[in-house]
Design an enzyme around this catalytic site. Structure first.
Site, PDB file in Angstrom:
ATOM      1  N   VAL A  11       0.823  -1.212   0.000  1.00  0.00           N
ATOM      2  CA  VAL A  11       0.000   0.000   0.000  1.00  0.00           C
ATOM      3  C   VAL A  11       0.855   1.259   0.000  1.00  0.00           C
ATOM      4  O   VAL A  11       0.618   2.190  -0.779  1.00  0.00           O
ATOM      5  CB  VAL A  11      -0.964  -0.018   1.213  1.00  0.00           C
ATOM      6  CG1 VAL A  11      -1.593   1.340   1.431  1.00  0.00           C
ATOM      7  CG2 VAL A  11      -2.037  -1.055   0.978  1.00  0.00           C
ATOM      8  N   THR A  86      -0.945  -4.248   9.633  1.00  0.00           N
ATOM      9  CA  THR A  86      -1.814  -4.476  10.796  1.00  0.00           C
ATOM     10  C   THR A  86      -2.248  -5.945  10.763  1.00  0.00           C
ATOM     11  O   THR A  86      -3.415  -6.246  10.510  1.00  0.00           O
ATOM     12  CB  THR A  86      -3.052  -3.557  10.772  1.00  0.00           C
ATOM     13  OG1 THR A  86      -3.652  -3.625   9.459  1.00  0.00           O
ATOM     14  CG2 THR A  86      -2.694  -2.123  11.066  1.00  0.00           C
ATOM     15  N   GLU A 151      -7.542   2.523   2.597  1.00  0.00           N
ATOM     16  CA  GLU A 151      -7.188   2.262   1.200  1.00  0.00           C
ATOM     17  C   GLU A 151      -7.974   1.055   0.683  1.00  0.00           C
ATOM     18  O   GLU A 151      -8.081   0.049   1.368  1.00  0.00           O
ATOM     19  CB  GLU A 151      -5.673   2.005   1.099  1.00  0.00           C
ATOM     20  CG  GLU A 151      -5.178   1.780  -0.305  1.00  0.00           C
ATOM     21  CD  GLU A 151      -5.685   2.862  -1.261  1.00  0.00           C
ATOM     22  OE1 GLU A 151      -5.434   4.044  -1.017  1.00  0.00           O
ATOM     23  OE2 GLU A 151      -6.356   2.513  -2.263  1.00  0.00           O
ATOM     24  N   ARG A 154      -6.661  -3.002  -4.862  1.00  0.00           N
ATOM     25  CA  ARG A 154      -6.469  -4.452  -4.918  1.00  0.00           C
ATOM     26  C   ARG A 154      -5.081  -4.737  -5.436  1.00  0.00           C
ATOM     27  O   ARG A 154      -4.665  -4.135  -6.434  1.00  0.00           O
ATOM     28  CB  ARG A 154      -7.468  -5.097  -5.897  1.00  0.00           C
ATOM     29  CG  ARG A 154      -8.905  -5.000  -5.514  1.00  0.00           C
ATOM     30  CD  ARG A 154      -9.790  -5.280  -6.714  1.00  0.00           C
ATOM     31  NE  ARG A 154      -9.525  -4.315  -7.794  1.00  0.00           N
ATOM     32  CZ  ARG A 154      -9.978  -4.420  -9.040  1.00  0.00           C
ATOM     33  NH1 ARG A 154     -10.705  -5.449  -9.392  1.00  0.00           N
ATOM     34  NH2 ARG A 154      -9.697  -3.497  -9.947  1.00  0.00           N
ATOM     35  N   PHE A 252     -17.283 -10.431  -7.787  1.00  0.00           N
ATOM     36  CA  PHE A 252     -17.085 -11.231  -6.565  1.00  0.00           C
ATOM     37  C   PHE A 252     -18.091 -12.375  -6.464  1.00  0.00           C
ATOM     38  O   PHE A 252     -18.489 -12.773  -5.382  1.00  0.00           O
ATOM     39  CB  PHE A 252     -17.098 -10.348  -5.304  1.00  0.00           C
ATOM     40  CG  PHE A 252     -15.770  -9.669  -5.108  1.00  0.00           C
ATOM     41  CD1 PHE A 252     -15.419  -8.588  -5.903  1.00  0.00           C
ATOM     42  CD2 PHE A 252     -14.855 -10.132  -4.191  1.00  0.00           C
ATOM     43  CE1 PHE A 252     -14.170  -7.981  -5.777  1.00  0.00           C
ATOM     44  CE2 PHE A 252     -13.614  -9.537  -4.048  1.00  0.00           C
ATOM     45  CZ  PHE A 252     -13.278  -8.451  -4.848  1.00  0.00           C
ATOM     46  N   CYS A 263      -5.677  -9.313   3.304  1.00  0.00           N
ATOM     47  CA  CYS A 263      -6.714  -8.445   3.878  1.00  0.00           C
ATOM     48  C   CYS A 263      -7.977  -9.164   4.359  1.00  0.00           C
ATOM     49  O   CYS A 263      -8.317  -9.068   5.532  1.00  0.00           O
ATOM     50  CB  CYS A 263      -7.093  -7.374   2.860  1.00  0.00           C
ATOM     51  SG  CYS A 263      -5.742  -6.231   2.548  1.00  0.00           S
TER      52      CYS A 263
END
Ligand SMILES: NC(=O)c1ccc[n+]([C@@H]2O[C@H](COP(=O)([O-])OP(=O)(O)OC[C@H]3O[C@@H](n4cnc5c(N)ncnc54)[C@H](O)[C@@H]3O)[C@@H](O)[C@H]2O)c1
Length: 451
Positions: A11, A86, A151, A154, A252, A263
């Site tokens: 990112v 994270t 953010e 992809r 999706f 993620c």
């Protein structure tokens, strides 16, 4: 604008390079010295299409710089973005915020003049409040505004996503911070990208809600795929049939081996934890995660079934290891659970991935890595398409068959038509569709409960 980007991973590097490309003056910071040295030499630490050219262009133009010296970058910045990892915290699945808080402390120490601190990392509700507390405690004199700007890019399409976002979410109540963020993103909303100003907590939650919803969509169609296999229906047609309804949408809705990546799994987990802490449990998201966890490993049963129920001493060739195409990211890739399950069943595993093999070596043991799809298939009892890289979409089926020990293909991404593969003499199975040798109605193998 003068921008500091703390964390130069997927990112941070993409965001930093794109901001520089908008004309801002960007310094990307990382504590990983080897990453920064590589970037200064023009070598990309990650695989992301188009990123090398974008970085080189802006580096040469002097708009994009790299350093390990956080203080130096922060001192001159009008906006400091925190884009560190994270990950899931070991043990309880909460988001591990130690990198974010450590970065906030380092940033605080270096602040001069009014500075906007922007959390770009995906962080649970309330993290912005804590960052504000950390900065205020370390530097009561500092003039800052803490903003949430999640953010949505992809991996694999990151530059396009960053430059043509569906929306930009900015969580702040501070008018000065709003002006700074507007100036940073101005080139985008000239292109009519909607910019949504919200409260900080709302922005933080919006990111998790988006990922949880997308993960739910994938898991929903995966379960429908399982039902299709039992009743003799075709999940791709079902997906199209429902997706053409504008209220649902076609994206999706591709059945497959379950979602992975850096993620969805960790963000769904972190959201579940937040919801439990606030006594508002998200039962749907809890189910999604549980269903998905079981699914990845269950894909090995498909391979076993195609080989008559026995994996022992069989050689299985896997095409694609990364969690999706056009990335080298192996985090939570479905291939990890699949390889383990195949090996637990006694199989030998060979694999080829166009970009992910170096990262795969760090997480997968006892795999023979090959330099292309045909060398990978050589001598194999079954070929499994795990990740739908473009180069696997038009394999020479005759050549594949000639090098394999048995012509068996399990297509976990539904990229082939059963008739085409069967016409080359393969036994073919995919996800949520009739196997090539299944005929009409309920396939005998499945009626026996073979999977
Ligand atoms: N990868 C994605 O597709 C994606 C998409 C949207 C949001 N996000 C979120 O963005 C955040 C970053 O994800 P990523 O995939 O880029 O992570 P990453 O692991 O690729 O990169 C994080 C980088 O931060 C560096 N770092 C950590 N602490 C630092 C510090 N104190 N100072 C300087 N550098 C430091 C690390 O060395 C590493 O290079 C996460 O919260 C993630 O959930 C990721």
């Amino acid at each position: 604008m003068r921008v500091a980007m703390i964390g130069t991973g997927y990112v941070g590097l993409v965001s930093g390079a794109c901001f520089a490309d908008f004309g801002h003056d960007v310094i990307c910071v990382d504590k990983d010295r080897s990453k920064i040295e590589a970037l200064k030499r023009g070598e990309m630490p990650i695989y992301e299409p188009g990123l090398d050219a974008l970085v080189e262009l802006n580096f040469r133009a002097g708009r994009l710089r790299f350093t390990t010296e956080l203080a130096e970058a922060v001192r001159s910045a009008e906006a400091v973005f925190i884009a560190v990892g994270t990950p899931s915290r070991r043990g309880d699945g909460h988001a591990d915020l130690s990198y974010v808080y450590a970065a906030a402390r380092e940033v605080a120490a270096a602040l001069t003049g009014f500075t906007v601190i922007v959390t770009k990392s995906t962080v649970p509700v309330g993290t912005g409040d804590e960052v504000e507390r950390i900065v205020a405690a370390a530097r009561p004199d500092a003039d800052v505004a803490v903003v949430s700007n999640p953010e949505f890019l992809r991996e694999g399409a990151a530059i396009r996503d960053f430059k043509h976002p569906d929306r930009i979410v900015v969580g702040t109540d501070d008018p000065r911070a709003r002006d700074v963020m507007a100036a940073i993103y101005r080139p985008l909303y000239l292109n009519a990208a909607p910019i949504l100003y919200t409260g900080r907590r709302t922005a933080e939650l919006t990111k998790y809600a988006a990922n949880a919803f997308l993960a739910t969509k994938i898991t929903f169609i995966n379960e429908i795929a399982d039902l299709c296999e039992r009743i003799g229906a075709d999940v791709q047609e079902v997906a199209r049939g429902i997706g053409l309804d504008n209220r649902i949408g076609t994206k999706f809705l591709h059945a497959g081996p379950g979602f992975g990546g850096s993620c969805f799994p960790k963000d769904a987990q972190a959201l579940i934890k937040t919801a439990q802490d606030y006594a508002a449990p998200l039962r749907i998201v809890e189910s999604v995660l549980a269903v998905n966890d079981v699914r990845k490993r269950a894909m090995a049963r498909k391979v076993s079934a195609a080989l008559g129920g026995n994996l022992r001493n069989r050689t299985i060739a896997l095409l694609g290891l990364t969690f999706k195409p056009n990335t080298d990211d192996m985090r939570e890739a479905p291939s990890i659970a699949l390889v383990t399950a195949l090996q637990d069943g006694g199989a030998k595993v060979r694999a080829y991935d166009p970009a992910g093999m170096e990262q795969a070596k760090a997480v997968l043991g006892d795999v023979t890595y090959c330099d292309g799809p045909y060398t990978c298939a050589a001598g194999a009892d079954a070929l499994v398409i795990v990740t739908e890289w473009e180069q696997f979409r038009a394999l020479d089926l005759g050549r594949l068959k000639s090098v394999m020990a048995r012509p068996v293909m399990i297509d976990l991404r539904n990229i082939y038509r059963a008739e085409d593969v069967a016409a080359h003499g393969f036994t073919y199975d995919s996800v949520g569709r009739m196997p090539a040798d299944g005929g009409e109605g309920m396939p005998a193998r499945r009626a026996e409960g073979g999977r």
